[in-house]
Design a protein around this motif. Structure first.
Motif, mmCIF file in Angstrom:
data_model
loop_
_atom_site.group_PDB
_atom_site.id
_atom_site.type_symbol
_atom_site.label_atom_id
_atom_site.label_comp_id
_atom_site.label_asym_id
_atom_site.label_seq_id
_atom_site.Cartn_x
_atom_site.Cartn_y
_atom_site.Cartn_z
ATOM 1 N N ASP A 69 0.840 -1.136 -0.004
ATOM 2 C CA ASP A 69 0.102 -0.084 -0.017
ATOM 3 C C ASP A 69 0.908 1.226 -0.245
ATOM 4 O O ASP A 69 2.141 1.085 0.254
ATOM 5 N N ASN A 70 0.279 2.457 -0.131
ATOM 6 C CA ASN A 70 0.885 3.565 -0.233
ATOM 7 C C ASN A 70 1.997 3.985 0.892
ATOM 8 O O ASN A 70 3.048 4.552 0.786
ATOM 9 N N PHE A 71 1.384 3.635 2.034
ATOM 10 C CA PHE A 71 2.346 4.026 3.498
ATOM 11 C C PHE A 71 3.474 2.929 3.666
ATOM 12 O O PHE A 71 4.757 3.415 3.848
ATOM 13 N N SER A 72 3.286 1.725 3.131
ATOM 14 C CA SER A 72 4.197 0.663 2.976
ATOM 15 C C SER A 72 5.395 1.180 2.070
ATOM 16 O O SER A 72 6.770 1.146 2.595
ATOM 17 N N VAL A 73 4.913 1.660 0.913
ATOM 18 C CA VAL A 73 5.983 2.286 -0.092
ATOM 19 C C VAL A 73 6.742 3.248 0.420
ATOM 20 O O VAL A 73 8.208 3.227 0.473
ATOM 21 N N LEU A 74 5.977 4.254 1.221
ATOM 22 C CA LEU A 74 6.940 5.256 1.806
ATOM 23 C C LEU A 74 7.809 4.681 2.886
ATOM 24 O O LEU A 74 8.947 5.330 3.130
ATOM 25 N N GLU A 75 7.446 3.841 3.571
ATOM 26 C CA GLU A 75 8.365 3.114 4.528
ATOM 27 C C GLU A 75 9.746 2.591 3.964
ATOM 28 O O GLU A 75 10.729 2.740 4.350
ATOM 29 N N VAL A 76 9.338 2.043 2.896
ATOM 30 C CA VAL A 76 10.409 1.217 1.929
ATOM 31 C C VAL A 76 11.401 2.608 1.513
ATOM 32 O O VAL A 76 12.779 2.305 1.729
ATOM 33 N N PHE A 77 10.879 3.458 1.234
ATOM 34 C CA PHE A 77 11.638 4.598 0.529
ATOM 35 C C PHE A 77 12.730 4.987 1.431
ATOM 36 O O PHE A 77 13.743 5.575 1.357
ATOM 37 N N VAL A 78 11.857 5.373 2.637
ATOM 38 C CA VAL A 78 12.565 6.061 3.963
ATOM 39 C C VAL A 78 13.797 5.419 4.495
ATOM 40 O O VAL A 78 14.779 5.600 4.472
ATOM 41 N N ARG A 79 13.507 3.916 4.404
ATOM 42 C CA ARG A 79 14.364 2.997 4.790
ATOM 43 C C ARG A 79 15.516 2.864 4.166
ATOM 44 O O ARG A 79 16.866 2.918 4.540
ATOM 45 N N SER A 91 16.465 5.479 1.963
ATOM 46 C CA SER A 91 17.409 6.393 2.230
ATOM 47 C C SER A 91 18.223 6.449 3.166
ATOM 48 O O SER A 91 19.285 7.070 2.955
ATOM 49 N N GLU A 92 17.841 5.753 4.137
ATOM 50 C CA GLU A 92 18.823 5.748 5.666
ATOM 51 C C GLU A 92 19.835 5.018 5.480
ATOM 52 O O GLU A 92 20.917 5.110 5.802
ATOM 53 N N VAL A 93 19.593 3.670 4.867
ATOM 54 C CA VAL A 93 20.738 2.498 4.952
ATOM 55 C C VAL A 93 21.542 2.641 3.618
ATOM 56 O O VAL A 93 22.586 2.108 3.333
ATOM 57 N N GLY A 135 16.103 -4.493 2.725
ATOM 58 C CA GLY A 135 15.215 -5.716 2.614
ATOM 59 C C GLY A 135 15.479 -6.491 3.853
ATOM 60 O O GLY A 135 14.447 -7.293 4.361
ATOM 61 N N ASN A 136 16.610 -6.815 4.458
ATOM 62 C CA ASN A 136 17.081 -7.507 5.615
ATOM 63 C C ASN A 136 16.298 -6.749 6.918
ATOM 64 O O ASN A 136 15.788 -7.686 7.431
ATOM 65 N N GLN A 137 16.224 -5.664 6.910
ATOM 66 C CA GLN A 137 15.568 -5.028 8.178
ATOM 67 C C GLN A 137 13.938 -5.018 8.017
ATOM 68 O O GLN A 137 13.430 -5.103 8.982
ATOM 69 N N LEU A 138 13.327 -5.125 6.758
ATOM 70 C CA LEU A 138 12.148 -5.274 6.709
ATOM 71 C C LEU A 138 11.623 -6.462 6.369
ATOM 72 O O LEU A 138 10.500 -6.920 6.226
ATOM 73 N N GLY A 139 12.468 -7.398 6.438
ATOM 74 C CA GLY A 139 12.318 -9.018 6.040
ATOM 75 C C GLY A 139 11.687 -9.453 4.591
ATOM 76 O O GLY A 139 10.669 -10.322 4.437
ATOM 77 N N VAL A 140 12.085 -8.617 3.510
ATOM 78 C CA VAL A 140 11.668 -8.897 2.375
ATOM 79 C C VAL A 140 12.869 -8.937 1.582
ATOM 80 O O VAL A 140 14.083 -8.380 2.019
ATOM 81 N N SER A 141 12.940 -9.416 0.163
ATOM 82 C CA SER A 141 14.002 -9.654 -0.737
ATOM 83 C C SER A 141 14.293 -8.098 -1.084
ATOM 84 O O SER A 141 13.610 -7.378 -1.119
#
Length: 296
Positions: free
Chosen positions: A2-12, A14-16, A23-29
């Protein structure tokens, strides 16, 4: 996503600065992360990242978008916390990093664990620099001035490194009146595990390289041997005063060269910048600020 999840991915990302680390931190590939970012760029019709084989970096447009995304996610987090924090019991895993001197704080950590039994502590001890966000730490305890603008910080307290020896040792060898006279004494040194470098004693002297010429009786990467050897009159060493509080009080060890030593080391607790803290991190930060240096 969803839109909010994509924003979380983008921010993560950007940080790392890495699809794999995010992906390792969020548990996805990493491929799922890459596809999510590509779809976001297609939707916005703008490139958010410069990609290379080793890292990704924000474009100017990505930097602007990151600021807005952080504000949006902070507001969502604030709303969630306002609804849940009043009813939440602090719980879950709390990953913390601290320098090797942190072993002296373990009684306080034990008190915290007794007070909050639902929190599972995972403690890492290293004198090397850690990337709090990329390595997934909830908080770190460190000395020195914070340099990462992504982190919040609060002062825990301070200590002083002191040059010490036993009265018996100084009955055999005259107490040095200036740093240069340490060349006539047995010096016991601390070596940092992370870098392999010897600790530089915090005393002002005319020749900063003179320490390389001091007679060295023992080198260790833990504090206990230094304390034991000093207590047994085997030489002089440099120790944080909070590690030998009792020995200084009883006179088993005495400080020397105090007029040349202006050392003050400040300890801080740092955590990722966020308007609201999770209950487990909030109680941990507050407990450490209020108690870590109490009665030390």
């Amino acid at each position: 996503m969803d839109n909010f999840s994509v924003l979380e991915v983008f921010v993560r990302v950007s940080e790392v600065r890495s699809f794999t680390a995010a992906g390792n931190q969020l548990g996805v590939s990493s491929s799922a992360i890459s596809k999510a970012i590509s779809r976001l760029e297609e939707k916005l019709r703008v490139r958010l990242f410069h990609r290379s084989t080793r890292t990704v970096t924000l474009t100017p447009e990505g930097t602007l978008f990151l600021k807005r995304c952080r504000r949006i996610l902070n507001e969502i987090e604030a709303a969630e916390n306002e609804l849940s924090q009043s009813q939440s019991v602090p719980s879950g895993k709390l990953k913390v990093s601290m320098p090797s001197i942190g072993v002296l704080f373990m009684p306080k950590f034990a008190e915290f664990s007794q007070q909050y039994p639902e929190i599972e502590l995972e403690i890492d001890s290293t004198d090397g620099l850690v990337d709090l966000i990329e390595e997934g730490f909830d908080a770190v305890i460190r000395t020195g001035e914070p340099a990462d603008s992504r982190l919040m910080a609060r002062v825990l307290g301070s200590y002083k490194r002191v040059i010490v020896g036993s009265p018996t040792y100084f009955q055999k060898f005259e107490i040095p009146k200036k740093p240069e006279e340490l060349i006539n004494h047995s010096c016991m040194m601390y070596r940092y595990k992370s870098t392999g470098k010897l600790d530089i004693w915090p005393i002002s002297q005319d020749n900063p390289t003179l320490q390389l010429e001091w007679p060295t009786r023992m080198v260790t990467n833990t504090l206990d041997p230094l304390v034991s050897f000093a207590e047994n009159s085997l030489g002089i060493t440099c120790i944080p005063d909070l590690a030998i509080k009792e020995q200084l009080k009883t006179g088993k060890l005495i400080t020397i060269l105090n007029d040349f030593n202006n050392d003050i080391t400040t300890c801080r607790i740092l955590w990722p910048s966020s308007k609201y803290l999770s209950p487990k991190l909030r109680v941990f930060v507050n407990f450490m600020v209020e108690n870590l240096f109490k009665n030390e």
